[in-house]
Design an enzyme around this catalytic site. Structure first.
Site, PDB file in Angstrom:
ATOM      1  N   GLU A  36       0.822  -1.204   0.000  1.00 18.52           N
ATOM      2  CA  GLU A  36       0.000   0.000   0.000  1.00 18.52           C
ATOM      3  C   GLU A  36       0.872   1.278   0.000  1.00 18.52           C
ATOM      4  OE1 GLU A  36      -4.163  -1.392   1.958  1.00 18.52           O
ATOM      5  OE2 GLU A  36      -2.661  -0.692   3.374  1.00 18.52           O
TER       6      GLU A  36
ATOM      7  N   GLU B  89      -6.780  -7.365  -1.034  1.00 14.43           N
ATOM      8  CA  GLU B  89      -7.373  -7.295   0.302  1.00 14.43           C
ATOM      9  C   GLU B  89      -8.860  -6.995   0.139  1.00 14.43           C
ATOM     10  OE1 GLU B  89      -5.385  -4.807   3.126  1.00 14.43           O
ATOM     11  OE2 GLU B  89      -3.401  -5.661   2.701  1.00 14.43           O
TER      12      GLU B  89
END
Length: 610
Positions: free
Chosen positions: A184, A259
């Site tokens: 991320e 995710e």
């Protein structure tokens, strides 16, 4: 997607275990097709779920992975945690519950592929986002950057990981399909040169298979490195997922939601998060129908034991340290039992299997038990077990003391007989304030409390400040503002107090604690010891509703933290860590020295604020 293609994808997933069973050492080819992943030249759809090996007792890894197969998963995702594997600079640990090699091999034995996420930043609601604390002691080091000292330490670590895990890639006969670089990053920065350095380091460490990046949808442009597959987090509209990936990846797939969140995590003082299965079953169905690969975060959360919980902090919200339970309202609960969400998702996955292919039977839920009242037979003051102090004119941080986690007792002596405001500038994160050994109050960073009105008795006064590291920030721009303890100074009536003793209390284990002195009335933080007997080995949950704040060890295993404010009121005690006959329990209690009894109950209490 055409019906024929969809069936090929799903058949590949359903029959994945046959690939393993034929020959565990067979090398496989895993590559990117225009629309789908390709395994040995055939389309393959990952139906994956995240499990973190340190959040599950090693003895229970296999049973959790069997549950994954039973829900219909063909792949497991896991981070690799730098601070576990290099807790002190240059000292590596891949043993016991840190033995990720064994975890990956057990997954292979159970017919599961693996997505590996060494990153090395993981977030994960984990202390410092997985970075080892000692990076904060390296002068000038800047994480997630091209700063040379950081890159040197990062490279040393990733090479150690590569030695052990690169041979387990599919192209070397293992079961690791893909490896993620960074994590991320787009939510933190946008330096493509830095990402390219990550890619090179991973290749140099032996990761010569597929590499990918993952980012929330809004940040994917920042975090994507051209040439690598951009995986997407938190978005499950099939049309939007495909459009976003196509825009970053030359108009092509495959499409991977790295995710997918069926629920969320908890932090101290906030309500327990739950999301009904029916809110997500339809979304799962639509994603799988579109041929998109998916990784559920989390499939099974487990427990963040020891001092490994992280914290969130933003300019717009207070400091939010996470609780020990990582139940996450996941399909598999904290103890590894299937929930209604598990069964609902299993039904969805089963719908997509070809005729004649059936999922394994769901293993029975583990039994749990209540334990009658446990009396803590011995109790000693924390002050009786203080180590030799370090002295300094001004307070030193945990990092100055070369201490990673736990607590530091700060002590100074001042003249009494007066009243005034005591202020701890930049307290991180929680302090019990004591005057002449008696607790007079607490300070809490969550509530932006750093000051306390104090009345000092006449004569010389000993001022003690028991400071707890409640978890380093694990996400966002404040990663480098993560030093712990009293990070600036202490003032009394606006005058700086000097001349400090600092007692390091990391509580890495409890072996050194001696309960020699007889139990007596204690006024401040205390350590208690008891024994309890069991005749069977079942899971249980220690009920801490009537206690204050602290940590529990059973048979030497740190079960995590408790705090009466909630929402978590119990600590999960796995059957695997009990033994028939006598079991030892030790409790560090900060706020309620009078507490002396507790019990084990059959169900957790995860949603009670007090």
């Amino acid at each position: 997607m055409q019906i024929k293609m969809k069936w090929v994808l799903l058949l590949a997933g359903a029959l994945a275990s046959n690939v393993f069973n034929s020959n565990a050492q067979t090398k496989h080819e895993f590559s990117l097709g225009d629309n789908a992943f390709m395994l040995d030249g055939k389309p393959f759809q990952m139906i994956s779920g995240e499990i973190h090996y340190p959040r599950v007792p090693r003895e229970a890894w296999r049973s959790r992975l069997k549950m994954a197969k039973a829900m219909g998963l063909n792949t497991i995702g896991t981070y690799v945690f730098w601070n576990l594997h290099e807790p002190q600079k240059g000292k590596f640990d891949f043993t016991g519950n840190n033995d990720i090699v064994e975890f990956v091999k057990i997954a292979q034995q159970e017919g599961l592929w693996v997505i590996l996420r060494p990153s090395p930043y993981v977030c994960a609601e984990w202390e410092f986002g997985g970075y080892p604390y000692w990076l904060l002691t390296e002068k000038g080091l800047v994480v997630r950057s091209k700063e040379q000292q950081y890159l040197k330490e990062y490279e040393s670590y990733i090479k150690e990981v590569g030695k052990r895990l690169a041979p387990l890639q599919v192209n070397h006969g293992g079961n690791v399909l893909m490896v993620q670089i960074e994590n991320e990053y787009g939510s933190y920065g946008s330096d493509k040169e830095y990402l390219a350095i990550n890619q090179r380091m991973f290749k140099d460490a032996g990761f010569d298979g597929l590499l990918y990046t993952c980012d929330p949808a809004d940040d994917a442009k920042n975090g994507h490195l051209p040439g690598l597959l951009p995986a997407i987090n938190g978005l499950d509209d099939p049309k939007k997922v495909k459009e976003l990936v196509n825009s970053l990846h030359n108009g092509k797939g495959p499409y991977y939601i790295a995710e997918w969140y069926p629920a969320w995590f908890d932090w101290w003082g906030a309500p327990h998060h739950t999301i009904p299965a029916e809110k997500y079953a339809g979304r799962l169905d639509s994603v799988l129908s579109a041929g998109i690969s998916i990784n559920m975060y989390m499939f099974h959360g487990g427990t963040t034991r020891g001092f490994m919980n992280g914290a969130n902090y933003k300019d717009t919200s207070p400091y939010e340290p996470q609780i020990s339970s990582y139940d996450y309202d996941a399909p598999l609960d904290e103890a590894g039992n299937p929930t209604p969400k598990f069964m609902s998702f299993r039904d969805v996955i089963a719908k997509h299997l070809p005729a004649g292919v059936k999922l394994p039977q769901v293993p029975a839920s583990k039994p749990s038990m209540s334990i009658p009242t446990i009396s803590m037979g011995r109790s000693i003051s924390l002050m009786s077990v203080l180590p030799k102090p370090v002295t300094n004119v001004t307070p030193l941080t945990f990092e100055d003391l070369k201490q990673d986690y736990g607590y530091v007792l700060y002590r100074t002596r001042i003249t009494g007989g007066r009243k005034g405001m005591l202020k701890l500038s930049e307290l991180r994160d929680y302090a019990v304030v004591m005057v002449n050994g008696k607790m007079i109050g607490t300070l809490d960073r969550r509530l932006k409390q750093d000051s306390l009105e104090v009345t000092l008795p006449k004569g010389p006064v000993t001022l003690d400040l028991m400071v707890e590291n409640m978890g380093r920030i694990n996400f966002g721009k404040y990663l480098l503002q993560n030093k712990k303890g009293i990070t600036e100074k202490v003032l009394f009536n606006h005058k700086e107090l000097k001349g400090w003793e600092m007692f390091s209390l990391p509580f890495a284990d409890t072996k050194a604690i001696k309960f020699n002195s007889p139990s007596k009335i204690i006024e401040g933080p205390s350590i208690k010891k008891g024994t309890f007997t069991v005749t069977k080995l079942d899971d249980t949950y220690l009920d801490m509703t009537k206690w204050g704040k602290g940590v529990i060890w059973v048979n030497g295993h740190n079960l995590g933290k408790y705090w009466s404010i909630g929402p978590q009121q119990t600590l999960y005690l796995p059957a695997e860590w009990l033994k028939k006959g006598a079991n030892e329990i030790i409790v560090l209690e900060l706020l309620k020295p009078e507490a002396s009894i507790l019990s084990g109950i059959e169900k957790p209490i995860l949603g009670k604020l007090q």
